[in-house]
Design an enzyme around this catalytic site. Structure first.
Site, short mmCIF file in Angstrom:
data_model
loop_
_atom_site.label_atom_id
_atom_site.label_comp_id
_atom_site.label_asym_id
_atom_site.label_seq_id
_atom_site.Cartn_x
_atom_site.Cartn_y
_atom_site.Cartn_z
N CYS A 29 -7.54 -20.42 -9.37
CA CYS A 29 -7.96 -20.49 -10.56
C CYS A 29 -8.11 -20.45 -12.08
O CYS A 29 -7.01 -20.10 -11.81
CB CYS A 29 -7.87 -18.55 -9.95
N CYS A 32 -7.01 -17.12 -13.64
CA CYS A 32 -6.31 -16.67 -13.65
C CYS A 32 -4.72 -17.72 -14.34
O CYS A 32 -3.85 -16.80 -14.41
CB CYS A 32 -5.77 -16.64 -11.79
#
Length: 125
Positions: A29, A32
């Site tokens: 991600c 993230c």
């Protein structure tokens, strides 16, 4: 303070006391990876709170328990009660602001409201 790797096995014990911030993330991600260093930096400045990370790939049950469908997602507990939840990467100042607001909560009022919500939910079930 380094962040804690949270698993389903230690979740309940971890969130029961004090302020706990949980970052749901995954290696693949992009947002993230952007939020991770911010979360780490803020954790180093606030020794009075627990900063935990949940790898959604390694802990799908825990992610499912929260209904996490978008990552990163931040969940914050205070004294065993979830008081904040939001998907998306936060800038550092916004994360600091969330922490400040959580510290300022009137926990007697929060506990009362939470108990009422739990009771109302139980009556519907």
């Amino acid at each position: 303070m380094a962040t804690l790797t949270m698993t389903n096995a230690i979740h309940d014990e971890t969130v029961k006391d004090g302020i706990v911030l949980i970052d749901f993330w995954a290696e693949w991600c992009g947002p993230c990876r952007q939020f991770g260093p911010i979360f780490e930096r803020v954790s180093e400045k606030h020794q009075d709170a627990v900063f935990a990370k949940v790898d959604t790939e390694a802990e799908p049950e825990l992610a499912g328990r929260y209904g996490v469908t978008s990552i990163p997602t931040l969940i914050v507990y205070r004294d065993g009660i979830p008081v904040f939840g939001q998907p998306g990467a936060l800038p550092e100042q916004a994360l600091e602001n969330v922490l400040e607001q959580v510290r300022g909560l009137d926990m007697d009022a929060v506990r009362k409201e939470y108990a009422e919500q739990v009771e109302a939910h139980a009556q519907k079930a």
